[in-house]
Design a protein around this motif. Structure first.
Motif, mmCIF file in Angstrom:
data_model
loop_
_atom_site.group_PDB
_atom_site.id
_atom_site.type_symbol
_atom_site.label_atom_id
_atom_site.label_comp_id
_atom_site.label_asym_id
_atom_site.label_seq_id
_atom_site.Cartn_x
_atom_site.Cartn_y
_atom_site.Cartn_z
ATOM 1 N N LEU A 126 4.416 -1.188 3.110
ATOM 2 C CA LEU A 126 3.721 0.098 3.184
ATOM 3 C C LEU A 126 4.694 1.195 2.769
ATOM 4 O O LEU A 126 5.909 1.034 2.903
ATOM 5 N N SER A 127 4.133 2.305 2.300
ATOM 6 C CA SER A 127 4.984 3.445 1.972
ATOM 7 C C SER A 127 4.217 4.732 2.217
ATOM 8 O O SER A 127 3.019 4.815 1.941
ATOM 9 N N ALA A 128 4.917 5.717 2.756
ATOM 10 C CA ALA A 128 4.344 7.056 2.901
ATOM 11 C C ALA A 128 5.467 8.059 2.684
ATOM 12 O O ALA A 128 6.639 7.679 2.541
ATOM 13 N N ILE B 261 0.858 -1.188 0.000
ATOM 14 C CA ILE B 261 0.000 0.000 0.000
ATOM 15 C C ILE B 261 0.893 1.236 0.000
ATOM 16 O O ILE B 261 1.738 1.402 0.885
ATOM 17 N N VAL B 262 0.708 2.082 -0.999
ATOM 18 C CA VAL B 262 1.471 3.329 -1.064
ATOM 19 C C VAL B 262 0.529 4.486 -0.780
ATOM 20 O O VAL B 262 -0.454 4.701 -1.509
ATOM 21 N N GLY B 263 0.829 5.213 0.295
ATOM 22 C CA GLY B 263 -0.047 6.282 0.764
ATOM 23 C C GLY B 263 -0.759 5.793 2.006
ATOM 24 O O GLY B 263 -1.485 4.786 1.962
ATOM 25 N N LEU B 264 -0.532 6.491 3.116
ATOM 26 C CA LEU B 264 -1.140 6.070 4.391
ATOM 27 C C LEU B 264 -2.003 7.180 4.967
ATOM 28 O O LEU B 264 -1.955 7.475 6.161
ATOM 29 N N ASN C 176 -11.447 12.251 -8.744
ATOM 30 C CA ASN C 176 -11.125 10.921 -9.263
ATOM 31 C C ASN C 176 -12.397 10.179 -9.617
ATOM 32 O O ASN C 176 -12.426 9.364 -10.539
ATOM 33 N N VAL C 177 -13.453 10.459 -8.872
ATOM 34 C CA VAL C 177 -14.727 9.777 -9.120
ATOM 35 C C VAL C 177 -15.232 10.045 -10.539
ATOM 36 O O VAL C 177 -15.781 9.156 -11.179
ATOM 37 N N ALA C 178 -15.036 11.256 -11.026
ATOM 38 C CA ALA C 178 -15.530 11.579 -12.377
ATOM 39 C C ALA C 178 -14.793 10.757 -13.418
ATOM 40 O O ALA C 178 -15.380 10.328 -14.421
ATOM 41 N N PHE D 256 -8.691 19.354 -10.971
ATOM 42 C CA PHE D 256 -9.048 18.953 -9.592
ATOM 43 C C PHE D 256 -8.444 17.570 -9.299
ATOM 44 O O PHE D 256 -9.179 16.615 -9.028
ATOM 45 N N PRO D 257 -7.096 17.445 -9.338
ATOM 46 C CA PRO D 257 -6.486 16.103 -9.276
ATOM 47 C C PRO D 257 -6.759 15.344 -7.980
ATOM 48 O O PRO D 257 -6.737 14.108 -7.978
ATOM 49 N N ALA D 258 -7.016 16.056 -6.880
ATOM 50 C CA ALA D 258 -7.256 15.346 -5.618
ATOM 51 C C ALA D 258 -8.739 15.303 -5.264
ATOM 52 O O ALA D 258 -9.105 14.828 -4.198
ATOM 53 N N GLU E 227 -2.492 1.889 -4.834
ATOM 54 C CA GLU E 227 -2.016 3.278 -4.912
ATOM 55 C C GLU E 227 -3.048 4.167 -4.227
ATOM 56 O O GLU E 227 -4.182 4.280 -4.687
ATOM 57 N N CYS E 228 -2.686 4.759 -3.097
ATOM 58 C CA CYS E 228 -3.589 5.670 -2.357
ATOM 59 C C CYS E 228 -2.833 6.940 -2.044
ATOM 60 O O CYS E 228 -2.839 7.426 -0.908
ATOM 61 N N ALA E 229 -2.166 7.488 -3.011
ATOM 62 C CA ALA E 229 -1.213 8.576 -2.791
ATOM 63 C C ALA E 229 -1.576 9.766 -3.675
ATOM 64 O O ALA E 229 -2.467 9.668 -4.514
HETATM 65 N N1 LIG Z 1 -11.147 6.993 -6.651
HETATM 66 C C1 LIG Z 1 -11.861 7.517 -5.663
HETATM 67 O O1 LIG Z 1 -13.061 7.322 -5.556
HETATM 68 C C2 LIG Z 1 -11.182 8.352 -4.655
HETATM 69 C C3 LIG Z 1 -9.840 8.586 -4.738
HETATM 70 N N2 LIG Z 1 -9.206 9.327 -3.787
HETATM 71 C C4 LIG Z 1 -7.746 9.490 -3.936
HETATM 72 O O2 LIG Z 1 -7.143 8.493 -3.121
HETATM 73 C C5 LIG Z 1 -5.871 8.938 -2.673
HETATM 74 C C6 LIG Z 1 -5.765 8.695 -1.174
HETATM 75 O O3 LIG Z 1 -6.697 9.497 -0.482
HETATM 76 P P1 LIG Z 1 -6.393 9.948 1.027
HETATM 77 O O4 LIG Z 1 -6.094 8.749 1.860
HETATM 78 O O5 LIG Z 1 -7.497 10.849 1.440
HETATM 79 O O6 LIG Z 1 -5.054 10.794 0.780
HETATM 80 P P2 LIG Z 1 -4.190 11.729 1.732
HETATM 81 O O7 LIG Z 1 -3.854 12.924 0.927
HETATM 82 O O8 LIG Z 1 -4.830 11.921 3.064
HETATM 83 O O9 LIG Z 1 -2.866 10.851 1.967
HETATM 84 C C7 LIG Z 1 -1.911 10.705 0.968
HETATM 85 C C8 LIG Z 1 -0.818 9.779 1.456
HETATM 86 O O10 LIG Z 1 0.193 9.707 0.439
HETATM 87 C C9 LIG Z 1 1.465 9.747 1.061
HETATM 88 N N3 LIG Z 1 2.515 10.206 0.168
HETATM 89 C C10 LIG Z 1 2.743 11.472 -0.287
HETATM 90 N N4 LIG Z 1 3.884 11.488 -1.009
HETATM 91 C C11 LIG Z 1 4.378 10.225 -0.998
HETATM 92 C C12 LIG Z 1 5.537 9.611 -1.514
HETATM 93 N N5 LIG Z 1 6.441 10.305 -2.253
HETATM 94 N N6 LIG Z 1 5.748 8.288 -1.302
HETATM 95 C C13 LIG Z 1 4.853 7.568 -0.584
HETATM 96 N N7 LIG Z 1 3.732 8.090 -0.037
HETATM 97 C C14 LIG Z 1 3.497 9.395 -0.246
HETATM 98 C C15 LIG Z 1 1.275 10.688 2.256
HETATM 99 O O11 LIG Z 1 2.322 10.453 3.176
HETATM 100 P P3 LIG Z 1 2.380 11.210 4.616
HETATM 101 O O12 LIG Z 1 1.288 10.556 5.449
HETATM 102 O O13 LIG Z 1 3.718 10.916 5.142
HETATM 103 O O14 LIG Z 1 2.091 12.652 4.328
HETATM 104 C C16 LIG Z 1 -0.118 10.252 2.737
HETATM 105 O O15 LIG Z 1 0.033 9.162 3.613
HETATM 106 C C17 LIG Z 1 -5.786 10.415 -3.111
HETATM 107 O O16 LIG Z 1 -5.025 10.486 -4.298
HETATM 108 C C18 LIG Z 1 -7.210 10.814 -3.409
HETATM 109 O O17 LIG Z 1 -7.271 11.823 -4.387
HETATM 110 C C19 LIG Z 1 -9.865 9.796 -2.676
HETATM 111 C C20 LIG Z 1 -11.208 9.598 -2.564
HETATM 112 C C21 LIG Z 1 -11.988 8.913 -3.556
#
Ligand SMILES: NC(=O)C1=CN([C@@H]2O[C@H](COP(=O)(O)OP(=O)(O)OC[C@H]3O[C@@H](n4cnc5c(N)ncnc54)[C@H](OP(=O)(O)O)[C@@H]3O)[C@@H](O)[C@H]2O)C=CC1
Ligand SMILES: O=C([O-])CC(=O)C(=O)O
Length: 276
Positions: A42-44, A16-19, A198-200, A193-195, A78-80
């Motif tokens: 895991l990775s963050a 899992i990448v992104g915590l 995603n749903v769209a 609106f990259p963050a 990928e959750c990053a």
């Molecule tokens: N498809 C869908 O329906 C949806 C998609 N999303 C997407 O899902 C993703 C996750 O959402 P959410 O949990 O809220 O995201 P957050 O923004 O809360 O968390 C992002 C995570 O990514 C980590 N991160 C940032 N840079 C790096 C790196 N270089 N290497 C590894 N990890 C990294 C951060 O680390 P740290 O904790 O150390 O800062 C953090 O843990 C987002 O991209 C969001 O846009 C969200 C909702 C719905």
């Protein structure tokens, strides 16, 4: 310490990448109750909190850099942020492994990975995420779809960091009523609106593609949930559906997002599978 991925014994090794709220909730679910999977890496961005979280989980996953996770795992979630999508996705796809994509908007900009997956045997999975009804949209798309429209309403604070709004702050002003801040295609929304949208893109990929999926985004000062209303006109059916998402710790992300990933994983190993 011996890396935990050497002991997988037939289970799918999950990275899992992104915590953030999504990654942590999925990690806890894989760690605790998903047969057939082993939480391996895991990775963050910040290694220290990631290590503390990893140490709190019975499976004791390794903490790696984003681009190293593919080497250690069979399936990478990928959750990053969208900005590091390629770093995560490319090695997974090149190694013919399975990639679960939450940053669906970023996948649009890296579409060559879908072609690479065809040659390496990799699988790219886009969960329904914070949305609903992608099964019906996909079924309709087997026939003729005339239109797919989505209207998203979000609290102001869930939109403020969107690049599209950086030089359009006047649209938000001191809004006391709902304001339409965007009208366009899913592709345009993915870059603006990259963050947030995603749903769209997930909807577009299920149906008529990013250039024919029409989208409106409203900033609503009275809302505390992200809401998405979808209307589909097709030769097989007309339907509309909506969802009002309870936010996670990240106001931009609905709690249901992580649950959708858990269901996707559970379904892959289940004898009885419901829904398309
Ligand atoms: N498809 C869908 O329906 C949806 C998609 N999303 C997407 O899902 C993703 C996750 O959402 P959410 O949990 O809220 O995201 P957050 O923004 O809360 O968390 C992002 C995570 O990514 C980590 N991160 C940032 N840079 C790096 C790196 N270089 N290497 C590894 N990890 C990294 C951060 O680390 P740290 O904790 O150390 O800062 C953090 O843990 C987002 O991209 C969001 O846009 C969200 C909702 C719905
Ligand atoms: O699409 C996204 O990234 C997030 C979203 O709208 C939601 O959680 O409702």
């Amino acid at each position: 310490m011996t890396p935990s991925w050497t002991t997988a014994a037939g289970r799918t090794r999950v990275g899992i990448v992104g915590l953030g709220p999504v990654g942590r909730a999925v990690a806890r679910a894989v760690d605790g109750s998903l047969d057939g999977y082993l939480l391996t890496a895991l990775s963050a961005r910040r290694p220290a909190p990631a290590q503390e979280f990893a140490d709190s989980l019975p499976s004791r996953p390794a903490v790696l850099r984003a681009q190293e996770v593919a080497d250690a795992c069979d399936l990478v979630i990928e959750c990053a942020p969208a900005a590091i999508f390629d770093q995560i996705a490319q090695p997974v796809v090149e190694q013919g492994k399975t990639l679960v994509v939450l940053s669906a908007g970023a996948l649009l900009n890296s579409w060559h990975l879908v072609d690479t997956a065809r040659t390496t045997g990799a699988t790219i999975l886009v969960p329904t995420g914070a949305l609903l009804g992608l099964d019906a949209v996909q079924a309709a798309a087997e026939g003729v779809v005339h239109s797919v429209r989505m209207t998203t309403r979000k609290p102001l604070r869930g939109l403020l960091d969107a690049p599209y709004l950086q030089d359009r702050r006047h649209l938000l002003g001191g809004a006391t009523e709902p304001v339409r801040v965007f009208s366009g295609t899913a592709r345009e929304a993915a870059s603006g609106f990259p963050a947030n949208l995603n749903v769209a893109v997930a909807l577009a990929l299920a149906g008529v593609g990013p250039d024919r999926t029409e989208l409106e985004i409203w900033a609503d000062p009275d809302l505390d949930r992200n809401t998405h209303q979808i209307t589909v006109e097709a030769d097989s059916a007309s339907f509309s559906m909506s969802i009002a998402n309870v936010p996670s710790e990240n106001v931009k992300t609905g709690l249901i997002t992580a649950l959708s990933v858990v269901v996707l994983l559970r379904k892959r190993t289940s004898a009885l599978q419901i829904g398309t």
